[in-house]
Design a protein around this motif. Structure first.
Motif, PDB file in Angstrom:
ATOM      1  N   LYS A 101      -0.774 -29.974  39.969  1.00 38.97           N
ATOM      2  CA  LYS A 101      -1.195 -28.569  40.085  1.00 38.97           C
ATOM      3  C   LYS A 101      -0.401 -27.851  41.165  1.00 38.97           C
ATOM      4  O   LYS A 101      -0.066 -26.675  41.034  1.00 38.97           O
ATOM      5  CB  LYS A 101      -2.685 -28.492  40.401  1.00 38.97           C
ATOM      6  N   LYS A 142      -1.950 -31.662  50.750  1.00 42.54           N
ATOM      7  CA  LYS A 142      -3.073 -30.789  50.373  1.00 42.54           C
ATOM      8  C   LYS A 142      -4.311 -31.304  51.075  1.00 42.54           C
ATOM      9  O   LYS A 142      -4.744 -32.442  50.861  1.00 42.54           O
ATOM     10  CB  LYS A 142      -3.279 -30.817  48.852  1.00 42.54           C
ATOM     11  N   HIS A 170       8.561 -21.256  35.643  1.00 40.29           N
ATOM     12  CA  HIS A 170       7.552 -21.416  34.587  1.00 40.29           C
ATOM     13  C   HIS A 170       8.128 -21.172  33.197  1.00 40.29           C
ATOM     14  O   HIS A 170       7.551 -21.588  32.202  1.00 40.29           O
ATOM     15  CB  HIS A 170       6.365 -20.486  34.845  1.00 40.29           C
ATOM     16  N   LYS A 171       9.271 -20.487  33.158  1.00 42.55           N
ATOM     17  CA  LYS A 171       9.873 -20.226  31.851  1.00 42.55           C
ATOM     18  C   LYS A 171      10.524 -21.489  31.278  1.00 42.55           C
ATOM     19  O   LYS A 171      10.746 -21.566  30.078  1.00 42.55           O
ATOM     20  CB  LYS A 171      10.927 -19.113  31.974  1.00 42.55           C
ATOM     21  N   THR A 182      -2.990 -24.444  31.141  1.00 39.46           N
ATOM     22  CA  THR A 182      -1.898 -24.270  30.186  1.00 39.46           C
ATOM     23  C   THR A 182      -1.376 -22.840  30.238  1.00 39.46           C
ATOM     24  O   THR A 182      -0.202 -22.602  29.968  1.00 39.46           O
ATOM     25  CB  THR A 182      -2.370 -24.589  28.748  1.00 39.46           C
ATOM     26  N   PRO A 207      -2.219 -30.556  30.068  1.00 41.15           N
ATOM     27  CA  PRO A 207      -3.256 -31.155  30.906  1.00 41.15           C
ATOM     28  C   PRO A 207      -3.960 -32.315  30.209  1.00 41.15           C
ATOM     29  O   PRO A 207      -3.824 -32.500  29.000  1.00 41.15           O
ATOM     30  CB  PRO A 207      -4.224 -30.009  31.169  1.00 41.15           C
ATOM     31  N   GLU A 208      -4.714 -33.047  31.014  1.00 36.20           N
ATOM     32  CA  GLU A 208      -5.488 -34.164  30.469  1.00 36.20           C
ATOM     33  C   GLU A 208      -6.601 -33.603  29.589  1.00 36.20           C
ATOM     34  O   GLU A 208      -7.286 -32.662  29.981  1.00 36.20           O
ATOM     35  CB  GLU A 208      -6.098 -34.933  31.648  1.00 36.20           C
ATOM     36  N   MET A 245       7.892 -17.951  39.618  1.00 34.43           N
ATOM     37  CA  MET A 245       7.557 -17.658  38.224  1.00 34.43           C
ATOM     38  C   MET A 245       8.712 -17.959  37.271  1.00 34.43           C
ATOM     39  O   MET A 245       8.499 -18.291  36.103  1.00 34.43           O
ATOM     40  CB  MET A 245       7.176 -16.189  38.112  1.00 34.43           C
ATOM     41  N   ARG A 303      -7.285 -18.157  44.949  1.00 37.86           N
ATOM     42  CA  ARG A 303      -8.319 -19.132  44.608  1.00 37.86           C
ATOM     43  C   ARG A 303      -7.725 -20.404  44.037  1.00 37.86           C
ATOM     44  O   ARG A 303      -6.772 -20.377  43.271  1.00 37.86           O
ATOM     45  CB  ARG A 303      -9.271 -18.511  43.581  1.00 37.86           C
ATOM     46  N   GLU A 304      -8.287 -21.568  44.435  1.00 41.34           N
ATOM     47  CA  GLU A 304      -7.894 -22.848  43.860  1.00 41.34           C
ATOM     48  C   GLU A 304      -8.663 -23.011  42.567  1.00 41.34           C
ATOM     49  O   GLU A 304      -9.883 -22.917  42.557  1.00 41.34           O
ATOM     50  CB  GLU A 304      -8.280 -23.965  44.817  1.00 41.34           C
ATOM     51  N   VAL A 305      -7.942 -23.247  41.487  1.00 45.67           N
ATOM     52  CA  VAL A 305      -8.667 -23.372  40.216  1.00 45.67           C
ATOM     53  C   VAL A 305      -8.618 -24.802  39.690  1.00 45.67           C
ATOM     54  O   VAL A 305      -7.845 -25.596  40.146  1.00 45.67           O
ATOM     55  CB  VAL A 305      -8.110 -22.413  39.149  1.00 45.67           C
ATOM     56  N   SER A 321       6.896 -27.010  31.251  1.00 48.39           N
ATOM     57  CA  SER A 321       5.618 -26.867  30.554  1.00 48.39           C
ATOM     58  C   SER A 321       4.673 -27.963  31.014  1.00 48.39           C
ATOM     59  O   SER A 321       5.079 -28.925  31.666  1.00 48.39           O
ATOM     60  CB  SER A 321       5.825 -26.912  29.049  1.00 48.39           C
ATOM     61  N   TYR A 322       3.428 -27.780  30.656  1.00 47.09           N
ATOM     62  CA  TYR A 322       2.381 -28.645  31.185  1.00 47.09           C
ATOM     63  C   TYR A 322       1.364 -28.933  30.100  1.00 47.09           C
ATOM     64  O   TYR A 322       0.913 -28.030  29.393  1.00 47.09           O
ATOM     65  CB  TYR A 322       1.720 -27.930  32.370  1.00 47.09           C
ATOM     66  N   LEU A 343      -1.625 -20.638  33.050  1.00 50.63           N
ATOM     67  CA  LEU A 343      -0.974 -20.308  34.322  1.00 50.63           C
ATOM     68  C   LEU A 343       0.305 -21.111  34.548  1.00 50.63           C
ATOM     69  O   LEU A 343       1.108 -20.763  35.409  1.00 50.63           O
ATOM     70  CB  LEU A 343      -1.950 -20.527  35.484  1.00 50.63           C
ATOM     71  N   SER A 344       0.483 -22.205  33.779  1.00 48.28           N
ATOM     72  CA  SER A 344       1.752 -22.933  33.926  1.00 48.28           C
ATOM     73  C   SER A 344       2.861 -22.274  33.108  1.00 48.28           C
ATOM     74  O   SER A 344       4.005 -22.672  33.179  1.00 48.28           O
ATOM     75  CB  SER A 344       1.570 -24.390  33.515  1.00 48.28           C
ATOM     76  N   LYS A 345       2.460 -21.295  32.305  1.00 46.03           N
ATOM     77  CA  LYS A 345       3.452 -20.480  31.601  1.00 46.03           C
ATOM     78  C   LYS A 345       3.841 -19.323  32.531  1.00 46.03           C
ATOM     79  O   LYS A 345       3.187 -19.106  33.562  1.00 46.03           O
ATOM     80  CB  LYS A 345       2.828 -19.931  30.304  1.00 46.03           C
ATOM     81  N   PRO A 346       4.855 -18.554  32.174  1.00 40.20           N
ATOM     82  CA  PRO A 346       5.219 -17.455  33.078  1.00 40.20           C
ATOM     83  C   PRO A 346       4.201 -16.314  33.035  1.00 40.20           C
ATOM     84  O   PRO A 346       4.498 -15.219  32.576  1.00 40.20           O
ATOM     85  CB  PRO A 346       6.591 -17.006  32.578  1.00 40.20           C
ATOM     86  N   ARG A 373     -10.045 -26.209  31.270  1.00 36.17           N
ATOM     87  CA  ARG A 373      -8.635 -26.391  31.642  1.00 36.17           C
ATOM     88  C   ARG A 373      -7.666 -25.566  30.821  1.00 36.17           C
ATOM     89  O   ARG A 373      -6.472 -25.806  30.855  1.00 36.17           O
ATOM     90  CB  ARG A 373      -8.262 -27.880  31.583  1.00 36.17           C
ATOM     91  N   LEU A 379       2.957 -27.080  39.857  1.00 35.08           N
ATOM     92  CA  LEU A 379       2.917 -25.992  38.872  1.00 35.08           C
ATOM     93  C   LEU A 379       2.557 -24.650  39.514  1.00 35.08           C
ATOM     94  O   LEU A 379       2.600 -23.622  38.862  1.00 35.08           O
ATOM     95  CB  LEU A 379       1.883 -26.303  37.782  1.00 35.08           C
ATOM     96  N   GLY A 380       2.186 -24.686  40.778  1.00 39.04           N
ATOM     97  CA  GLY A 380       1.821 -23.424  41.433  1.00 39.04           C
ATOM     98  C   GLY A 380       0.423 -22.960  41.094  1.00 39.04           C
ATOM     99  O   GLY A 380       0.064 -21.809  41.320  1.00 39.04           O
ATOM    100  N   ILE A 381      -0.402 -23.857  40.532  1.00 35.89           N
ATOM    101  CA  ILE A 381      -1.780 -23.467  40.212  1.00 35.89           C
ATOM    102  C   ILE A 381      -2.652 -23.543  41.461  1.00 35.89           C
ATOM    103  O   ILE A 381      -3.568 -22.756  41.637  1.00 35.89           O
ATOM    104  CB  ILE A 381      -2.346 -24.360  39.086  1.00 35.89           C
ATOM    105  N   ILE A 382      -2.365 -24.513  42.324  1.00 33.88           N
ATOM    106  CA  ILE A 382      -3.009 -24.522  43.634  1.00 33.88           C
ATOM    107  C   ILE A 382      -1.922 -24.547  44.698  1.00 33.88           C
ATOM    108  O   ILE A 382      -0.757 -24.835  44.393  1.00 33.88           O
ATOM    109  CB  ILE A 382      -3.995 -25.705  43.804  1.00 33.88           C
ATOM    110  N   TYR A 383      -2.323 -24.229  45.926  1.00 30.75           N
ATOM    111  CA  TYR A 383      -1.322 -24.036  46.957  1.00 30.75           C
ATOM    112  C   TYR A 383      -1.352 -25.185  47.963  1.00 30.75           C
ATOM    113  O   TYR A 383      -2.432 -25.598  48.389  1.00 30.75           O
ATOM    114  CB  TYR A 383      -1.585 -22.715  47.675  1.00 30.75           C
ATOM    115  N   ARG A 421      -1.268 -14.410  37.821  1.00 32.10           N
ATOM    116  CA  ARG A 421      -2.740 -14.428  37.824  1.00 32.10           C
ATOM    117  C   ARG A 421      -3.325 -13.054  37.535  1.00 32.10           C
ATOM    118  O   ARG A 421      -4.345 -12.935  36.878  1.00 32.10           O
ATOM    119  CB  ARG A 421      -3.244 -14.943  39.161  1.00 32.10           C
TER     120      ARG A 421
END
Lengths: 262, 309, 466
Positions: free
Chosen positions: B53, B12, B79-80, A85, B86-87, B76, A260-262, B83-84, A87-90, A81, B56-60, A93
């Protein structure tokens, strides 16, 4: 740029601490160290055996390091994971992927560099060669580095959509096939019995797959005296070829990784 | 106040070979106000992390839309300022706390060393700044995680199970930090199933189950209209069984002649008291209670899937 | 995003075409020229697993290791095991010049019988290996020199071939000066002393030049040696009547008949021989040769009457079944070559072929025994009389000008059957006749005592007085 270099540096820092890579490299170093001892057994072919065995070890160890290093890189980031941390920053990918690739290349360069240094030192100690010979060895090591950078790009590309184990076998397979392409093509183009259609098909595949055979230019070092024409241009061309192909793989990798879904 | 997070029918869907299309998040409508601590609750697999997610734009998303701090998700620029955490996050083990902050700082282009030291100070890790992550305890790891999540001075923080797996002291430390965030004017979005923690710090909550929002609102509103606890002695088990049969929404327990009825507010307390008296029992106490979040949660998620739809 | 993706895919397509073109048109041709293992040339002679091995990156390594193994076999004398290894090594790495040179040398020289006679049935194989090596390593003089050397020193026949390869070697810039002397020697053997002179002149100029640049003692010695060789050659050419017979002035002014030259009148060598099969596969050769100075070696050959590509006093070394490099050991054919040393105008030698049944299988029915002498191979002091082409030599019975055009040689041929060689049937050791072959001019004394002792059986004519 800051993000890419930060990711690259972190990747490098992590890679050079990975035990499995260090073990592979140590085995390579061990082999490189004992080769001179075995070569003295054969007075006549000492030089041949020594150089070719050293390059053999260097090339195969480097390839193994390149593949093992790369196949787990993305999956590990996802599994642990850390990627969230980041990809949640600016960070885009493509920046992440490029940073990872560059980090892998730096790590690989460092490891190949260390092995090459040892190889050349051993060679110097046992053979007392001329400076030009040492230069030739260093140049071949550098070409292997370009080759392994291409191999890393192959593994990186596949790591964006297949599992590490599958990627390991695909990358090794592609590399082995890639080292055979030229000789295979040579044999086939001289085989007059083969159907023209088959020849064209092979020619097409031949120009599509990454060609690793180009980078093995050790033969003139092993058998000195051969007059190679436009040597420098050849090295420039194969380096350019490597960059082109790496570009293709990275762009494709980014396109896939982006969705891709990560 | 503007919405820090807003989603409209956010969905989703995953394709599954066995089960066809599975809606992991199903037409989610969420609204988080700026400056509040928002609890995002749900059992494991309810779709909490998937929602985060997506935000946060990590998945669509496969459907609907979502906005974070006024911008479409995936932007983007957002994102500035978010913050995140994770578990159970993993950080590169070879790095020290300071190096971790430097690394994440460089992703924002932050090079200010004094900022890193101040953050270490804030999460009480200044003394351990040269220890590498593999020498950190779980609590320390969580605190360094919080420190990295504060690097960009975020307006909105996503915290996924921030107290999961921590000892009680670490719990308190993290809780204090989160409350501090609110005092600093930040919005905090906490996903958790540690209900007591959420109840203590959150302003508003949403409960998600099977990908759908079941409850959403201010904690006070949701828990208002509590329950009554009636305790009586000198009764028989037959009587207790009869009460349980009559009052399906109540929780009835019986031990050595003592009956305890935990009844929703809308059940008529007098009816219960009357039947106790007519059965020659003696009333011990009648206590009105505010509902606990746990009750609300259990009440919400215990509904089977069909009913929840 | 979508448009970005499309344009990126466009870039990928362009790059893919670019790399394909770059590789196909610019890289592969250069790779093929400089770094290819050249397996295409020989792919038909490799087994699939060998092709597989040869194609991977470790072919040079394998070749090196195998070659070490081959060296071990050579030392054990296990020559048959060596041949396939040499073949595999050269296929794996056709650029390892050492394997070709050493391999060729081993094949041509080191397959020997109990008396250290080379197995000349292998020589075509050695030559084929040399030719292949030259083709694959065109850049260096080494294999041309080695192949030339095999012709010059081992075969000692067909001297134009030696000249051809040594000239090819000289064309390569890495040819060592010291080895260029061999080319002069080859010119002499080819009956062409003028070319040798030109070669010496060239070497002299270079030696002089080197001495001027680096006036050291070894360099002055080197120059002096070349000059001495040149002087000697010119004197010999004059004394042997070469200028008289080969220059316009000499011919037009009839020098050769007018003046005294060492090569006239022609000297009769008076060759005679008796061959006795003393035991199965054991021969005794006794005979006369009227040349008193030491240094004469008469070639003796015993071979199948129908030896593949055989010809008088030898064979077509480049022809026959072994013109390609394939190392099936020659089976069922016999070829023995040796030399008879002349001392005090006579020779006597026992040829014991009984100890090498694989090399001398005598599987055929008919054989020929040949005796051959060419002045081209004579030492200088004898050649002074005979000339380079035999101008000063004759033999009353066996002078031959046909089998080696341009040369006057001695050639004597005798037929012999398997029964005679093996002492079977009427020639049985148990009471049968002892096979004896002799020339009509062979004169016995009749007082043979000890076949292995001092020769006393031949009646030699008294030395002719001046």
């Amino acid at each position: 740029m800051g993000a890419i270099s930060a990711i690259a540096r972190t990747t490098l820092g992590e890679a050079i601490r990975r035990k499995v890579l260090l073990i592979i490299m140590l085995i390579g170093i061990l082999f490189l160290s004992v080769i001179p001892a075995f070569s003295v057994l054969s007075a006549k072919s000492e030089l041949t055996t020594m150089i070719s065995a050293m390059f053999f070890v260097l090339r195969y160890t480097s390839a193994l390091i390149a593949i093992v290093l790369t196949v787990y890189m993305l999956p590990n980031e996802i599994e642990r994971r850390t990627i969230y941390t980041i990809l949640s920053k600016p960070v885009q990918r493509w920046q992440f992927l490029l940073g990872k690739y560059l980090g892998a290349i730096f790590a690989l360069g460092l490891m190949i560099g260390m092995m090459s240094f040892l190889m050349i030192t051993m060679f110097y100690l046992f053979q007392h060669p001329e400076a030009s010979k040492m230069f030739e060895l260093a140049r071949q090591a550098l070409l292997y580095f370009v080759e392994m950078s291409l191999l890393t790009a192959v593994a990186m590309f596949f790591s964006t959509f297949v599992s590490p184990l599958v990627n390991f076998f695909i990358s090794i397979g592609l590399w082995l096939v890639g080292t055979l392409l030229n000789p295979l093509y040579e044999s086939i183009s001289k085989n007059n019995e083969m159907a023209p259609v088959l020849k064209s098909i092979f020619s097409f595949v031949f120009s599509l797959l990454p060609n690793f055979a180009n980078y093995d230019t050790k033969n003139p070092i092993i058998n000195p005296g051969q007059a190679i024409q436009n040597e420098t241009i050849y090295y420039l061309k194969i380096t350019g070829y490597g960059f082109l192909y790496i570009g293709i793989l990275l762009i494709l990798g980014i396109l896939i990784f982006d969705r891709r879904e990560v | 106040m503007a919405a820090a997070i807003e989603t409209r029918n956010l969905t989703k869907t995953y394709k599954s070979k066995l089960r066809g299309n599975v809606n992991v998040v199903d037409n989610l409508n969420l609204e988080v106000e700026e400056g509040e601590i928002f609890g995002f609750l749900g059992p494991n697999g309810a779709g909490k992390t998937t929602t985060i997610k997506m935000l946060l734009g990590i998945i669509y998303p496969t459907g609907g839309e979502g906005y974070v701090l006024g911008k479409e998700i995936g932007d983007m620029d957002v994102h500035k300022i978010i913050s995140y955490l994770p578990e159970r996050p993993y950080y590169y083990e070879h790095m020290t706390g300071l190096e971790i902050l430097r690394f994440y700082g460089s992703l924002f282009g932050i090079k200010d060393e004094s900022k890193f030291h101040a953050l270490l100070d804030k999460v009480n890790l200044a003394a351990d700044k040269s220890k590498t992550i593999n020498q950190f305890s779980k609590g320390m790891q969580q605190r360094i995680g919080l420190a990295q999540s504060l690097l960009n001075d975020p307006k909105l923080l996503f915290l996924d199970e921030p107290t999961g797996g921590l000892d009680p002291i670490a719990h308190i430390e993290i809780r204090d930090l989160i409350l501090q965030f609110r005092d600093e004017g930040r919005t905090v979005f906490i996903s958790s199933h540690e209900l007591s923690e959420v109840e203590r710090i959150c302003d508003r909550v949403a409960i998600i189950n099977f990908g759908k929002i079941e409850r959403q609102g201010k904690l006070d509103d949701l828990l208002r209209g509590g329950r009554n606890e009636i305790v009586a002695d000198g009764l028989t088990r037959e009587f207790a069984d009869q009460v349980q049969a009559d009052l399906k929404d109540s929780i009835v327990s019986f031990n050595a002649g003592r009956l305890i009825v935990d009844a929703p507010e809308d059940n008529n307390v007098n009816t219960i008291i009357d039947s106790v008296r007519s059965a020659k029992g003696s009333l011990v106490s009648v206590t009105p209670r505010r509902r606990r979040l746990e009750d609300l949660f259990i009440e919400t998620v215990n509904k089977p899937k069909e009913e929840s739809k | 995003m979508k448009t970005t993706n499309k344009s990126l895919l466009g870039v990928v397509a362009a790059l893919a075409v670019g790399q394909g073109l770059l590789h196909h048109n610019a890289i592969y041709p250069q790779w093929e020229q400089n770094y290819a293992p050249k397996t295409g040339n020989v792919v038909g002679s490799l087994a699939p697993d060998q092709i597989f091995l040869s194609l991977f990156g470790f072919r040079e390594f394998l070749a090196g290791i195998l070659w070490v193994k081959a060296d071990g076999f050579f030392e054990d004398g296990n020559y048959d095991a060596v041949l396939p290894i040499i073949r595999l090594c050269t296929l794996l790495d056709p650029k390892q010049v050492d394997i070709y040179t050493t391999g060729m040398w081993h094949i041509a020289y080191n397959f020997t019988d109990e008396d250290n006679r080379s197995d000349r049935r292998y020589i075509p194989v050695a030559l084929a290996l040399g030719r292949e090596g030259c083709k694959n390593n065109d850049y260096t003089y080494e294999l041309f020199f080695e192949t030339g050397w095999t012709w010059f020193h081992k075969i000692q026949d067909d001297f134009p071939k030696a000249v051809y390869y040594l000239e090819e070697a000289r064309k390569r810039p890495d040819m060592l000066n010291a080895r260029k002397n061999v080319l002069s020697q080859a010119y002499f053997r080819n009956g062409d002393p003028m070319k040798a002179v030109n070669e010496y002149l060239d070497l002299e100029a270079k030696a002089e030049d080197l001495y001027i640049r680096e006036p050291t003692f070894p360099n002055s010695q080197n120059r002096d040696t070349v000059q001495k060789n040149l002087d000697n050659t010119l004197v010999r050419m004059a004394q042997r009547g070469w200028f008289a017979q080969n220059t316009d002035q000499g011919k037009s002014e009839n020098w050769f008949s007018k003046y005294a030259y060492d090569t006239k009148p022609a000297f009769d060598t008076n060759f005679s021989i008796k061959v006795t099969v003393v035991e199965p596969n054991v021969f005794r050769c006794e005979g006369t040769w009227d040349v008193l100075p030491v240094g004469t070696r008469i070639r003796v050959i015993l071979k199948d009457a129908d030896y593949p590509n055989g010809r008088p006093a030898g064979m077509d070394w480049e022809g026959g079944p072994n013109t390609t490099v394939q190392f099936e050991p020659p089976k069922g054919i016999t070829y023995m070559q040796d030399e008879l040393y002349v001392k005090n105008r006579r020779f006597n030698k026992k040829l014991d072929l009984s100890r090498d049944p694989t090399m001398y299988s005598f599987a055929k029915d008919k054989y020929v025994l040949e005796f051959y002498y060419t002045p081209r191979l004579a030492p200088a002091h004898i050649q002074d009389k005979f000339g380079w082409n035999g101008e000063g030599m004759t033999d009353s019975l066996f002078l031959n000008t046909a089998i080696r055009p341009g040369q006057r040689v001695m050639y004597c041929k005798m037929d012999i059957s398997k029964d005679m060689i093996r002492r079977r049937g009427e020639f049985s050791m148990q009471g049968g006749k002892t096979p004896v072959l002799k020339t009509p001019n062979y004169r016995e004394t009749g007082i043979t005592k000890d076949p292995d002792g001092e020769v006393i059986d031949i009646n030699i004519a008294p030395l002719r007085s001046k």
